[in-house]
Scaffold this motif. Structure first.
Motif, mmCIF file in Angstrom:
data_model
loop_
_atom_site.group_PDB
_atom_site.id
_atom_site.type_symbol
_atom_site.label_atom_id
_atom_site.label_comp_id
_atom_site.label_asym_id
_atom_site.label_seq_id
_atom_site.Cartn_x
_atom_site.Cartn_y
_atom_site.Cartn_z
ATOM 1 N N PRO A 1 -3.471 3.611 3.542
ATOM 2 C CA PRO A 1 -4.019 2.771 3.686
ATOM 3 C C PRO A 1 -3.055 1.669 2.921
ATOM 4 O O PRO A 1 -2.316 1.858 2.028
ATOM 5 C CB PRO A 1 -5.227 2.348 3.300
ATOM 6 C CG PRO A 1 -4.477 3.750 2.077
ATOM 7 C CD PRO A 1 -3.522 4.726 2.412
ATOM 8 N N SER A 2 -2.868 0.533 4.051
ATOM 9 C CA SER A 2 -2.169 -0.719 4.039
ATOM 10 C C SER A 2 -3.162 -2.223 3.681
ATOM 11 O O SER A 2 -3.705 -1.693 4.678
ATOM 12 C CB SER A 2 -1.112 -1.004 4.203
ATOM 13 O OG SER A 2 -0.808 -0.796 5.713
ATOM 14 N N TRP B 1 11.728 -4.594 7.380
ATOM 15 C CA TRP B 1 11.931 -4.173 6.060
ATOM 16 C C TRP B 1 11.119 -3.149 5.441
ATOM 17 O O TRP B 1 9.948 -3.184 5.066
ATOM 18 C CB TRP B 1 12.282 -6.207 5.470
ATOM 19 C CG TRP B 1 13.142 -6.551 6.250
ATOM 20 C CD1 TRP B 1 12.637 -7.510 6.807
ATOM 21 C CD2 TRP B 1 14.641 -6.416 5.761
ATOM 22 N NE1 TRP B 1 14.176 -7.770 7.973
ATOM 23 C CE2 TRP B 1 14.866 -7.779 6.850
ATOM 24 C CE3 TRP B 1 15.127 -5.953 4.791
ATOM 25 C CZ2 TRP B 1 16.584 -8.128 7.190
ATOM 26 C CZ3 TRP B 1 16.784 -6.373 5.124
ATOM 27 C CH2 TRP B 1 17.601 -7.426 6.367
ATOM 28 N N ARG B 2 11.556 -2.091 4.937
ATOM 29 C CA ARG B 2 11.546 -1.900 4.005
ATOM 30 C C ARG B 2 11.398 -1.664 2.271
ATOM 31 O O ARG B 2 12.689 -2.164 1.621
ATOM 32 C CB ARG B 2 10.912 -0.382 3.827
ATOM 33 C CG ARG B 2 10.550 1.174 2.948
ATOM 34 C CD ARG B 2 10.588 2.385 3.920
ATOM 35 N NE ARG B 2 9.722 3.021 2.258
ATOM 36 C CZ ARG B 2 8.584 3.709 2.659
ATOM 37 N NH1 ARG B 2 9.033 4.492 4.266
ATOM 38 N NH2 ARG B 2 7.730 4.507 1.919
ATOM 39 N N GLU B 3 10.688 -1.693 1.081
ATOM 40 C CA GLU B 3 10.839 -2.314 0.158
ATOM 41 C C GLU B 3 11.445 -0.669 -0.127
ATOM 42 O O GLU B 3 10.662 0.075 -0.641
ATOM 43 C CB GLU B 3 9.441 -2.868 -0.283
ATOM 44 C CG GLU B 3 9.954 -3.950 -2.199
ATOM 45 C CD GLU B 3 8.813 -4.284 -2.195
ATOM 46 O OE1 GLU B 3 8.156 -3.797 -3.676
ATOM 47 O OE2 GLU B 3 7.600 -5.012 -1.717
ATOM 48 N N GLY B 4 12.795 -1.386 -0.857
ATOM 49 C CA GLY B 4 12.905 -0.360 -1.803
ATOM 50 C C GLY B 4 12.839 -0.113 -3.042
ATOM 51 O O GLY B 4 12.331 -0.678 -4.349
ATOM 52 N N GLY C 1 0.992 -0.985 -0.298
ATOM 53 C CA GLY C 1 0.034 -0.408 0.124
ATOM 54 C C GLY C 1 0.496 1.532 0.025
ATOM 55 O O GLY C 1 2.002 1.151 -0.501
ATOM 56 N N ALA C 2 0.552 2.438 0.638
ATOM 57 C CA ALA C 2 1.463 3.644 0.602
ATOM 58 C C ALA C 2 2.419 3.099 1.376
ATOM 59 O O ALA C 2 3.581 3.921 0.524
ATOM 60 C CB ALA C 2 0.837 4.564 1.750
ATOM 61 N N TRP C 3 2.716 2.170 2.497
ATOM 62 C CA TRP C 3 4.145 1.641 2.820
ATOM 63 C C TRP C 3 4.851 0.000 2.397
ATOM 64 O O TRP C 3 3.022 -0.303 2.424
ATOM 65 C CB TRP C 3 4.186 1.657 3.798
ATOM 66 C CG TRP C 3 5.440 1.863 4.364
ATOM 67 C CD1 TRP C 3 6.594 2.623 4.965
ATOM 68 C CD2 TRP C 3 6.127 0.179 5.337
ATOM 69 N NE1 TRP C 3 8.028 1.977 5.666
ATOM 70 C CE2 TRP C 3 7.353 1.177 5.797
ATOM 71 C CE3 TRP C 3 6.104 -0.938 5.167
ATOM 72 C CZ2 TRP C 3 8.085 -0.213 6.443
ATOM 73 C CZ3 TRP C 3 6.248 -1.887 5.789
ATOM 74 C CH2 TRP C 3 7.848 -2.006 5.942
#
Length: 150
Positions: A101-102, A142-145, A44-46
């Motif tokens: 939202p996610s 973890w944040r997807e890059g 979603g947004a993140w």
């Protein structure tokens, strides 16, 4: 999101589902050897993921408490289901701390995983090292890059 928030979420979920206390680990204890890893993906947004990693012995102890059955009476699927549910609950609560939202995926659990494998195209946001009855439990976000360049 802060490490303290992740600790609070994980402590609340873990202790309510298993009845076993967890606390911050001394140093950066990481599960080694036979490890069970649960993962949920946030889209979603993140975009990213939340992972719980612990020795198979701790995953089995948690499943025993959740199913109210002796650890040696549980099969691998029941152990995976228990860690998956814990991962889902922790991940869902962490998701509430990030921009929306996610949506949260169904949990995926890998038995015998390496705790050092990094998700592709992802950057580590934070890792919180915990312990339950002397056994390590890590929660990593973890944040997807962006896609790698040519």
């Amino acid at each position: 999101m802060t490490d303290e928030e992740i600790l609070g979420i994980t402590r609340d979920v873990w202790e309510s589902f298993t009845g076993r206390a967890i606390d911050v680990a001394d140093g950066q204890a990481r599960p080694g050897g036979d490890v069970t890893v649960g993962c949920v993906t946030v889209t979603g947004a993140w975009q990213g993921s939340v992972r719980l990693a612990c020795p198979a012995r701790l995953a089995r102890m948690a499943a025993s408490a959740m199913f109210d059955r002796p650890a040696d009476a549980l099969d691998d699927q029941e152990v995976a289901d228990a860690l998956g549910e814990l991962t889902n609950m922790v991940g869902g609560n962490i998701k509430s701390l990030i921009p929306g939202p996610s949506r949260l995926s169904m949990p995926a659990v890998t038995v015998g995983a390496s705790p050092t494998v990094e998700p592709p195209r992802a950057a580590l946001v934070t890792t919180v090292s915990l312990a339950c009855e002397g056994l390590p439990l890590t929660v990593s976000v973890w944040r997807e890059g962006p896609e790698p360049g040519p």
